[in-house]
Design an enzyme around this catalytic site. Structure first.
Site, PDB file in Angstrom:
ATOM      1  N   GLY A   5       0.814  -1.212   0.000  1.00  0.00           N
ATOM      2  CA  GLY A   5       0.000   0.000   0.000  1.00  0.00           C
ATOM      3  C   GLY A   5       0.845   1.257   0.000  1.00  0.00           C
ATOM      4  O   GLY A   5       2.055   1.197  -0.216  1.00  0.00           O
ATOM      5  N   ASN A   6       0.207   2.373   0.227  1.00  0.00           N
ATOM      6  CA  ASN A   6       0.934   3.649   0.269  1.00  0.00           C
ATOM      7  C   ASN A   6       0.296   4.580   1.300  1.00  0.00           C
ATOM      8  O   ASN A   6      -0.708   4.251   1.915  1.00  0.00           O
ATOM      9  CB  ASN A   6       0.974   4.277  -1.131  1.00  0.00           C
ATOM     10  CG  ASN A   6      -0.407   4.579  -1.668  1.00  0.00           C
ATOM     11  OD1 ASN A   6      -1.114   5.435  -1.146  1.00  0.00           O
ATOM     12  ND2 ASN A   6      -0.810   3.848  -2.709  1.00  0.00           N
TER      13      ASN A   6
END
Ligand code: C5P
Length: 232
Positions: A29-30
């Site tokens: 993810g980020n």
């Protein structure tokens, strides 16, 4: 839809960070919170538009009064965006889309190795949704304003804005909103600064303030761009 500068128009906004699955419980993810995109969706709604929000992972509640389409991964977001863009007058890609995803998704939870070695993740490139939407718009000769976002840290010898100009040309979108980012800047924060670049040239516009204020400024700019480009 209601009254306002975008009354009668359909606006697609993507927001949040994609999550690229590794196995049933893990993902890559980020740091995107989705705040900026959610604020743009709310501002477009307040400007009278009918809004579709294609939402990847959000850390904030989606706004009321918009059509919400959930999308976890980049591929899911791509499908949601392609579908909604077919009827949109404006597309704003504010989502933080992973450039790469794991090449394989394990069907069951990945186990620790017996011999103490660490796994090596193979990644493959994700589609560039923004570019694809621009291509589809161009092929269909749709009258549609496409807005991209760029989170830039800057690089030796180039400013984030110079970098943004190159990205605007490469992506083929009409407007590019450039954000300067770093660990403590922008992501998850309430205030921000955006530099808006237009493919039609002209001066860059700097929008500063809370993400809601900046979103309202961007929506005003979108309305002015639409008014400036003759229908055809
Ligand atoms: O190339 P970069 O990721 O910096 O471009 C950012 C812009 O492109 C954002 O508008 C983002 O939503 C969009 N994007 C996309 N698909 C990707 C990567 C980025 O639509 N795979």
């Amino acid at each position: 839809g209601g009254e306002g500068p975008l009354a009668g128009l359909r606006v697609l906004v993507s927001a949040g960070g994609t999550r690229e699955p590794l196995d049933p419980v893990r993902f890559l993810g980020n740091r995107s919170s989705g705040r900026q995109g959610v604020a743009v969706a709310a501002a477009a709604r307040d400007a009278g538009a009918e809004v579709v929000l294609a939402a990847a992972h959000l850390e904030v509640a989606p706004p009321a009064g918009v059509e919400l389409v959930h999308a976890g991964s980049a591929e899911q977001l791509r499908r949601a965006c392609v579908r909604a863009a077919a009827r949109a007058d404006v597309v704003v890609m504010a989502a933080a889309v992973a450039d790469y995803r794991p090449a394989r998704v394990a069907e069951t939870k990945m186990k620790k190795t017996e011999d103490g070695s660490a796994p090596v993740l193979e990644l493959v490139r994700n589609p560039d949704i923004l570019r694809e939407l621009v291509d589809l718009r161009n092929t269909a000769r749709r009258r549609q304003l496409v807005v991209g976002f760029a989170a830039e840290t800057g690089e030796a010898g180039t400013t984030p804005v110079e970098f943004g100009r190159q990205k605007l040309a490469r992506k083929g979108c009409d407007l590019l909103a450039v954000n300067q980012v770093g660990e403590d800047l922008v992501f998850g924060q309430d205030t921000t600064a955006l530099t808006v670049l237009s493919a039609r040239g002209g001066d860059e516009q700097v929008l500063e303030g809370t993400k809601d204020e900046v979103a309202r400024g961007l929506v005003d700019r979108i309305a002015r761009e639409l008014a400036a480009v003759p229908a055809g």
